[in-house]
Design an enzyme around this catalytic site. Structure first.
Site, PDB file in Angstrom:
ATOM      1  N   ARG A 228     -37.056 -29.864  35.981  1.00  0.00           N
ATOM      2  CA  ARG A 228     -36.130 -29.365  35.269  1.00  0.00           C
ATOM      3  C   ARG A 228     -35.477 -30.257  34.581  1.00  0.00           C
ATOM      4  NH1 ARG A 228     -38.314 -25.242  35.452  1.00  0.00           N
ATOM      5  NH2 ARG A 228     -37.633 -23.129  35.751  1.00  0.00           N
ATOM      6  N   HIS A 276     -41.494 -28.090  27.633  1.00  0.00           N
ATOM      7  CA  HIS A 276     -41.284 -27.241  28.835  1.00  0.00           C
ATOM      8  C   HIS A 276     -42.806 -26.488  28.871  1.00  0.00           C
ATOM      9  CE1 HIS A 276     -38.594 -25.205  31.649  1.00  0.00           C
ATOM     10  NE2 HIS A 276     -39.856 -25.010  32.064  1.00  0.00           N
TER      11      HIS A 276
HETATM   12  P1  NDP Z   1     -40.869 -25.329  46.053  1.00  0.00           P
HETATM   13  O1  NDP Z   1     -39.736 -24.743  46.339  1.00  0.00           O
HETATM   14  O2  NDP Z   1     -42.158 -24.901  46.679  1.00  0.00           O
HETATM   15  O3  NDP Z   1     -40.820 -26.978  46.208  1.00  0.00           O
HETATM   16  C1  NDP Z   1     -39.322 -27.523  46.046  1.00  0.00           C
HETATM   17  C2  NDP Z   1     -39.544 -28.908  46.654  1.00  0.00           C
HETATM   18  O4  NDP Z   1     -38.204 -29.534  46.295  1.00  0.00           O
HETATM   19  C3  NDP Z   1     -39.374 -28.637  48.257  1.00  0.00           C
HETATM   20  O5  NDP Z   1     -40.455 -29.883  48.660  1.00  0.00           O
HETATM   21  C4  NDP Z   1     -38.089 -28.869  48.537  1.00  0.00           C
HETATM   22  O6  NDP Z   1     -37.899 -29.667  50.010  1.00  0.00           O
HETATM   23  C5  NDP Z   1     -37.662 -30.100  47.394  1.00  0.00           C
HETATM   24  N1  NDP Z   1     -36.172 -30.017  47.381  1.00  0.00           N
HETATM   25  C6  NDP Z   1     -35.411 -28.956  47.119  1.00  0.00           C
HETATM   26  N2  NDP Z   1     -34.155 -29.504  47.123  1.00  0.00           N
HETATM   27  C7  NDP Z   1     -34.330 -30.519  47.494  1.00  0.00           C
HETATM   28  C8  NDP Z   1     -33.169 -31.646  47.785  1.00  0.00           C
HETATM   29  N3  NDP Z   1     -31.991 -31.412  47.710  1.00  0.00           N
HETATM   30  N4  NDP Z   1     -33.641 -32.741  48.162  1.00  0.00           N
HETATM   31  C9  NDP Z   1     -34.803 -33.094  48.442  1.00  0.00           C
HETATM   32  N5  NDP Z   1     -35.909 -32.210  47.996  1.00  0.00           N
HETATM   33  C10 NDP Z   1     -35.704 -31.109  47.773  1.00  0.00           C
HETATM   34  O7  NDP Z   1     -40.925 -25.119  44.196  1.00  0.00           O
HETATM   35  P2  NDP Z   1     -42.245 -25.582  43.405  1.00  0.00           P
HETATM   36  O8  NDP Z   1     -43.010 -26.543  43.974  1.00  0.00           O
HETATM   37  O9  NDP Z   1     -42.942 -24.171  43.377  1.00  0.00           O
HETATM   38  O10 NDP Z   1     -41.405 -25.777  41.836  1.00  0.00           O
HETATM   39  C11 NDP Z   1     -40.762 -26.763  41.792  1.00  0.00           C
HETATM   40  C12 NDP Z   1     -39.974 -26.644  40.422  1.00  0.00           C
HETATM   41  O11 NDP Z   1     -40.976 -26.896  39.496  1.00  0.00           O
HETATM   42  C13 NDP Z   1     -39.513 -25.400  40.196  1.00  0.00           C
HETATM   43  O12 NDP Z   1     -38.309 -25.141  40.871  1.00  0.00           O
HETATM   44  C14 NDP Z   1     -39.302 -25.388  38.639  1.00  0.00           C
HETATM   45  O13 NDP Z   1     -38.144 -25.951  38.466  1.00  0.00           O
HETATM   46  C15 NDP Z   1     -40.295 -26.693  38.252  1.00  0.00           C
HETATM   47  N6  NDP Z   1     -41.571 -25.746  37.539  1.00  0.00           N
HETATM   48  C16 NDP Z   1     -41.519 -26.280  36.131  1.00  0.00           C
HETATM   49  C17 NDP Z   1     -42.621 -26.002  35.379  1.00  0.00           C
HETATM   50  C18 NDP Z   1     -42.908 -26.487  34.112  1.00  0.00           C
HETATM   51  O14 NDP Z   1     -43.752 -25.971  33.019  1.00  0.00           O
HETATM   52  N7  NDP Z   1     -42.213 -27.566  33.597  1.00  0.00           N
HETATM   53  C19 NDP Z   1     -43.254 -24.672  35.646  1.00  0.00           C
HETATM   54  C20 NDP Z   1     -43.083 -24.300  37.206  1.00  0.00           C
HETATM   55  C21 NDP Z   1     -42.225 -24.912  38.080  1.00  0.00           C
HETATM   56  P3  NDP Z   1     -38.448 -28.721  51.289  1.00  0.00           P
HETATM   57  O15 NDP Z   1     -39.796 -28.769  50.972  1.00  0.00           O
HETATM   58  O16 NDP Z   1     -37.846 -29.599  52.293  1.00  0.00           O
HETATM   59  O17 NDP Z   1     -37.829 -27.308  50.979  1.00  0.00           O
HETATM   60  C1  OXD Z   2     -41.039 -22.224  36.024  1.00  0.00           C
HETATM   61  C2  OXD Z   2     -41.092 -22.663  34.533  1.00  0.00           C
HETATM   62  O1  OXD Z   2     -40.064 -22.187  36.365  1.00  0.00           O
HETATM   63  O2  OXD Z   2     -42.126 -22.457  33.690  1.00  0.00           O
HETATM   64  O3  OXD Z   2     -42.203 -21.700  36.180  1.00  0.00           O
HETATM   65  O4  OXD Z   2     -40.365 -23.508  34.256  1.00  0.00           O
END
Ligand code: NDP
Ligand code: OXD
Length: 313
Positions: A228, A276
């Site tokens: 993000r 994005h």
């Molecule tokens: P998940 O919830 O599966 O993974 C999130 C990861 O971030 C986990 O490993 C989590 O830790 C870690 N995390 C969260 N908070 C913290 C913190 N405070 N400190 C350290 N690590 C942290 O999400 P996804 O992998 O499915 O997606 C990740 C992000 O990708 C989405 O939230 C979205 O913002 C972004 N995204 C962007 C897209 C784009 O087109 N640019 C498309 C899709 C998604 P833990 O494993 O310990 O819970």
């Molecule tokens: C998502 C994105 O969160 O597209 O899936 O950003």
């Protein structure tokens, strides 16, 4: 239980295809029939208008159109019902492709070759093996772990950082605040795949980028952010590129989107910008599992991929 009606609440893009596909097995509404519309059971949303969902008396669950849910939690009147996010092979595959594409472009010196081609320069710089390059995945969740598997298969050294502890064969994993600096110090290419939460907002600062390993096989540290935009400071990234803290960056997300035309990142010779678009939410792949979840829920099964409201992701 009857098949519940869906409210499709989207801003920023045309939801026509979502509407058509969701309508295949359920009634779908685009605007509630008044603030207390009792006919609506589910909301399928992307950046819904604030307070649109508050007061729907029979709302049972909210389905995010994306993997991220920060766009839902900005609503001050969010009802206390489960929020389900996207976890889907298709979206994961798109993100893996994006990460591998950008890592390989930096690794195989795409910026240099594009600049050379412009000047019709025929010059082959030295190559280095992937095993000399460490990719650090910040946010080792569903998308981060899938990207890690693909990068490992290509021979890169892979590090992962998360909130809680994870183990993966072949990956050096770090977690929590105490793990952050050691993770960065062992990383040449930082791939940000964190969710935007109160704990992660603004985490990618100039100070953080200074911790990356810059005396490395690539000739400098690289940032890739597909998580993000508000995880980062655009100004800090620009500063880091200008003073050599960063060699190059691939940015899919920005503090303000669309990226303002005045942003110096647009024309920076060592920045690759995408709008994005790293992993698009494709209704042709995502609607069917959403409808299946609603059917299963109505049969009494538990919802899958429900977000932890406290943690914000
Ligand atoms: P998940 O919830 O599966 O993974 C999130 C990861 O971030 C986990 O490993 C989590 O830790 C870690 N995390 C969260 N908070 C913290 C913190 N405070 N400190 C350290 N690590 C942290 O999400 P996804 O992998 O499915 O997606 C990740 C992000 O990708 C989405 O939230 C979205 O913002 C972004 N995204 C962007 C897209 C784009 O087109 N640019 C498309 C899709 C998604 P833990 O494993 O310990 O819970
Ligand atoms: C998502 C994105 O969160 O597209 O899936 O950003």
């Amino acid at each position: 239980m009857d098949k519940g009606r869906i409210l499709l609440a989207v801003t920023g893009f045309n939801p026509q295809r979502w509407y058509e596909l969701l309508s295949a097995t359920r009634k779908v509404t685009l605007e509630p029939d008044g603030p207390a519309d009792a006919t609506i059971t589910y909301a399928v949303v992307w950046k819904q208008r604030p307070n649109l969902l508050s007061g729907l008396p029979n709302l049972r669950a909210i389905f995010s159109i994306g993997a991220g849910v920060d766009h839902i939690f900005t609503d001050p009147g969010l009802p206390k019902v489960p929020v389900v996010r996207v976890v889907a092979d298709n979206l994961t595959q798109y993100m893996t492709e994006y990460v591998v594409w950008r890592v390989l472009d930096h690794h195989r010196q795409g910026f240099l070759y594009r600049a050379q081609q412009k000047r019709k320069v025929w010059h082959e710089p030295p190559q280095r093996p992937a095993s000399d390059v460490a990719v650090g995945i910040m946010g080792f969740g569903n998308l981060g772990r899938a990207a890690a598997r693909a990068l490992l298969a290509l021979g890169f050294v892979v590090n992962g950082w998360s909130r809680t502890e994870h183990k993966m064969a072949g990956v050096a994993t770090f977690h929590g605040e105490q793990g952050l600096v050691p993770f960065l110090n062992a990383t040449d290419i930082l791939v940000v795949l964190l969710p935007l939460t109160n704990a992660t907002r603004g985490i990618v600062t100039y100070r953080l980028l200074r911790e990356l390993r810059s005396r490395n096989a690539l000739g400098g540290a690289v940032l890739i952010n597909a998580g993000r935009g508000r995880l980062q400071s655009d100004a800090d990234i620009f500063r880091a590129l200008e003073d050599g803290t960063l060699k190059e960056a691939s940015l899919d997300v920005f503090e303000g989107e669309p990226l303002p035309k005045t942003s110096p990142l647009w024309n920076h010779p060592r920045v690759f910008v995408t709008p994005h678009a790293a992993a698009t939410s494709d209704p042709n792949h995502l609607v069917k599992p959403m409808l299946e979840q609603m059917d299963a829920f109505e049969r009494g099964e538990k919802l899958q991929n429900v977000v932890d409201v406290e943690a914000g992701y």
